[in-house]
Every structure is written in structure tokens, then in C-alpha cells.
Scaffold this active site. Sequence first.
Site, mmCIF file in Angstrom:
data_model
loop_
_atom_site.group_PDB
_atom_site.id
_atom_site.type_symbol
_atom_site.label_atom_id
_atom_site.label_comp_id
_atom_site.label_asym_id
_atom_site.label_seq_id
_atom_site.Cartn_x
_atom_site.Cartn_y
_atom_site.Cartn_z
ATOM 1 N N THR A 161 0.558 -1.200 0.301
ATOM 2 C CA THR A 161 -0.021 0.188 -0.227
ATOM 3 C C THR A 161 0.541 1.444 0.146
ATOM 4 O O THR A 161 1.053 2.472 -1.037
ATOM 5 C CB THR A 161 -1.028 -0.404 1.149
ATOM 6 O OG1 THR A 161 -1.788 -1.396 1.153
ATOM 7 C CG2 THR A 161 -2.336 1.569 1.372
ATOM 8 N N VAL A 162 2.353 0.882 0.673
ATOM 9 C CA VAL A 162 2.882 2.782 1.370
ATOM 10 C C VAL A 162 3.215 2.365 -0.164
ATOM 11 O O VAL A 162 3.903 3.718 -0.911
ATOM 12 C CB VAL A 162 3.253 2.372 2.194
ATOM 13 C CG1 VAL A 162 4.279 3.556 2.543
ATOM 14 C CG2 VAL A 162 2.557 2.411 3.374
ATOM 15 N N GLU A 172 11.073 9.998 8.732
ATOM 16 C CA GLU A 172 9.917 10.581 8.709
ATOM 17 C C GLU A 172 8.952 9.440 9.597
ATOM 18 O O GLU A 172 8.086 10.152 10.034
ATOM 19 C CB GLU A 172 10.283 11.754 7.963
ATOM 20 C CG GLU A 172 8.850 12.689 8.266
ATOM 21 C CD GLU A 172 8.587 13.431 9.583
ATOM 22 O OE1 GLU A 172 8.404 13.000 10.448
ATOM 23 O OE2 GLU A 172 9.996 14.352 9.681
ATOM 24 N N VAL A 218 7.511 7.444 12.738
ATOM 25 C CA VAL A 218 6.514 8.070 13.501
ATOM 26 C C VAL A 218 5.550 8.736 13.574
ATOM 27 O O VAL A 218 5.463 9.732 13.153
ATOM 28 C CB VAL A 218 7.393 9.030 15.000
ATOM 29 C CG1 VAL A 218 7.084 8.775 15.690
ATOM 30 C CG2 VAL A 218 8.246 7.248 14.839
ATOM 31 N N GLY A 249 3.127 8.619 11.187
ATOM 32 C CA GLY A 249 2.468 9.139 10.095
ATOM 33 C C GLY A 249 3.172 10.301 8.675
ATOM 34 O O GLY A 249 3.858 10.351 8.801
ATOM 35 N N GLY A 278 -9.703 -2.316 7.397
ATOM 36 C CA GLY A 278 -8.029 -1.902 7.449
ATOM 37 C C GLY A 278 -6.948 -1.012 7.780
ATOM 38 O O GLY A 278 -5.700 -1.028 7.984
ATOM 39 N N LYS A 293 8.296 3.641 18.738
ATOM 40 C CA LYS A 293 7.539 4.958 18.067
ATOM 41 C C LYS A 293 8.575 6.048 19.189
ATOM 42 O O LYS A 293 8.711 7.549 18.892
ATOM 43 C CB LYS A 293 6.429 5.399 17.582
ATOM 44 C CG LYS A 293 5.667 4.897 16.241
ATOM 45 C CD LYS A 293 4.472 4.951 16.264
ATOM 46 C CE LYS A 293 4.606 4.438 15.171
ATOM 47 N NZ LYS A 293 2.708 4.464 15.220
ATOM 48 N N GLY A 316 -2.251 4.830 7.370
ATOM 49 C CA GLY A 316 -2.792 4.949 5.538
ATOM 50 C C GLY A 316 -1.458 5.189 4.901
ATOM 51 O O GLY A 316 -1.023 5.744 5.322
#
Length: 437
Positions: free
Chosen positions: A14-15, A131, A134, A136, A189, A207, A304
Site C-alpha cells: 500500500t505505502v 519521518e 513515527v 505517519g 484496514g 515510536k 494509511g
Amino acid sequence: MSEALRVGIAGLGTVGASVARILHDKAAELTRQCGRPIVVAAVSARDRARDRGVDLSDAQWFDDPVELARAAEIDVFVELIGGEDGAARACVKAALEAGRHVVTANKALLAKHGLSLAEVAEKRGVLLNYEAAVAGGIPVIKTMREAMAGNAVSRIFGIMNGTCNYILTRMEAEGISFEECLKDAQRLGYAEADPTFDIEGHDTAHKLAILTSLAFGNRIAADDIYMEGISNITQADIRAAGELGYRIKLLGVAQRTESGIEQRVHPTMVPTASVIAQVHGVTNAVAIETDILGELLLSGPGAGGNATASAVVGDIADIAKSRPGFQHGPVFGRPVRELSPYKKARMRAHAGGYFIRLTVHDRTGVFAAIAKRMAENDISLESIVQHANGANTADQKTVILVTHETTEAAVRKAVDGVTKDGHLLDKPQVIRIERAA
């Protein structure tokens, strides 16, 4: 115009797919902002045939991500495989040793191996940007590494897991159980099939360990974090918190004390009027308290594909803007050799007190026995009430206690005493109360 920055992406889930799409769709704008084109020159993933919504036909394909990491065809290696060991660690280390800049969203990898990887990056004079690892899309790493020079941080805390915040938000808003909220989070999800990493606090702890190192200049100590998740939060807790003027959030908290550094992850009751209490759904928020700036709150999408990808692309763009010969800053704000050993703080009294929920036998003497155990441990009670709720029956009641300032050790010892007395019918619930958060 300068030569293109050649990017290699390992992991096209997804990312990873979102990163590739952004670099493709925003190519002209990124070129204007960075002063040079950014191109996806190579990729690595398990399935070549899968449609990822972006044309990658011009990118060289590598079946082995470690081979990609060492490839002369790339300038930047982007690790989006995940996991604290295995392929993720091997390929990041290989890329750094080969003199490639690295961008990663992998907080587990950094929490466990971040210091050794940072040593390699600093030795080779390349960047290790993270970046997206932590909170998002919130630029908290850039803020702490670059924008707060001269500030001494005293405390950092926040909501760092969107899955947990989503569940707690829905439990309060809709009056439904933890189990039902979790199933919906999985369906949408927001939660994995095995949600343990999120709901038991491990994700937040990783994190927090990274932020603690940046805040206080200590070596990462993810294994020294007190950790408690949200799986035992019930509607009785949610309702009682509301009646007392609080809202339950899973917080990661790190602060410097006179005896060392305190790190903890646990459900916390925060005043409903506080800013942190207004952070709902999958949103994250991180508060940083400093001597010069005061308190800074950063809030935004914490999970997300697009939020995480945005942070990854931002890290890539920073590398594109740098020029040969530029002296890169340390990975964790200070050179690894200058990071101090982590010193765990001694247990101290918590000024906000504690919320304690006990399901007990409805019989004479129970209230007196509970009060006696509290007094034995020097715990002063702000209130002790029988709390009516739908779960009560003729032979059981719920007792809600709110303490004044006391220590975690004293509370746990008192609750253990009540348990040994044979008065409890269910697992006791203990939640810290933050008077201001």
C-alpha cells in the site's frame, strides 16, 4: 538542471505503491521544488504481475532487495518491506554500506537496530531518513531534528497509534465493545489480522523510543518502556471516565526527571476539555514541551497509504535538495558516539492520581476492606463510589476509586491485596489520570 535523483523502492504494498504514484503524478512539481527530477529507477517486490496503479515499466526489477540496495543504478534506497530483522535489516545495512542514502518507514527496525545503522550512515556520510516511521504524515522527526535547535525538551507525549485511537473513539461515541470495534477496524484496514502489535502498545513503544532518543540525546531503549495496551478497556471504563470529566486515550509518554528518563505507554484518562482529548479516529498527535518554545502540538493523519507515503516522499525530496559535499546532520540529532547511555528513572508519585475499577462481591465489609488496603499503602482517595452499570447483578457490584497523587507501585500493591482478600470477581482495571494533557 541537475541530474535526476534515482530512487529504488523495496516493497510495493500500500505505502510503496503510493510512493511510486506520487513520484510519477507529481513529477513536474517535485522537479520545480527540488531543482532536479526524481525518478523511480528500480523496484523490488514479491509479485511482478500485480497491478499497483502506476506504470513501473521503465524501472529495473530486482527479485532480491539486497541486490537492489547495492545497485549502482540508484542514489536512494527506500525500504518499505517492514519487520525488525530479516530482509529489511539486511538491505538497509547493505545500502548504507554501499554509500546509498536510505529512507524507511520501519519503526521496529529503528527501535532495535537504529543505532548500529546510524553509525554506518554517519561513517559513510549518507542520510538515513525516517519521518514516516513515527506518526505517519506528521513532520515530528523533521521538527525535532531541525526546527528546535537550542530547545531543551522536558516531556514528549501523544497519541501515536491510529488503530487504538479509532477503537477508543468509537467505543465512546457508539457505546459498543472493544471486540466489536476491533472487528470493524480490521474490516476497514485500520487493524491487522493479528492486531497484537497495535492494541498491546508495541507500535507506540517503538515510536516513543525513537522520539525519546531525539528529545533527550540518549541511546534508544525500546526494551525499557513500561507498556500496557487497550484490550482490557471496557464500556464501564469509558462511561466512568466520561462521568468524571475524562476521556481515555492510549498515550506514549517520555519525560526527563531528576533520576533519569521515564518512558511509558498505557491507557490514560485526559480531561475532556484538553487538546489531546479532541484527537479522534485514526488521527495522531504529538506534544513536545520545551524551555524556549513552551508546548508544541503536532496533529494529523497517523496511518494509511497516502499519509505514510507523503512522509516518505518528503524525505526523498530532502535528499534531492542536498548537494554533493553537503555535511549531513546526525541521524538521531547527535552523533551516535555522543548519545548518552539510557538511565531509567526511579518510580515516583504520579501527580494526576489513578482511576481504579474493581468488580467485587456485593457483601458487607467489602468497601471497608478496600479502603483499608489503600490506607496500608498510604494512598489517599479522592472518591470511592459504588458505580451502577448494566453488568452488575444481585451479588456483584462495581467499585470506582479515584486516588490523589501516589505511585504506581503503591496502587498495584493495594490492588494485589484486595485480590488476595478474595473480594474481586474480575480483573482489576488501573488507569493513570493526567490532570493536564
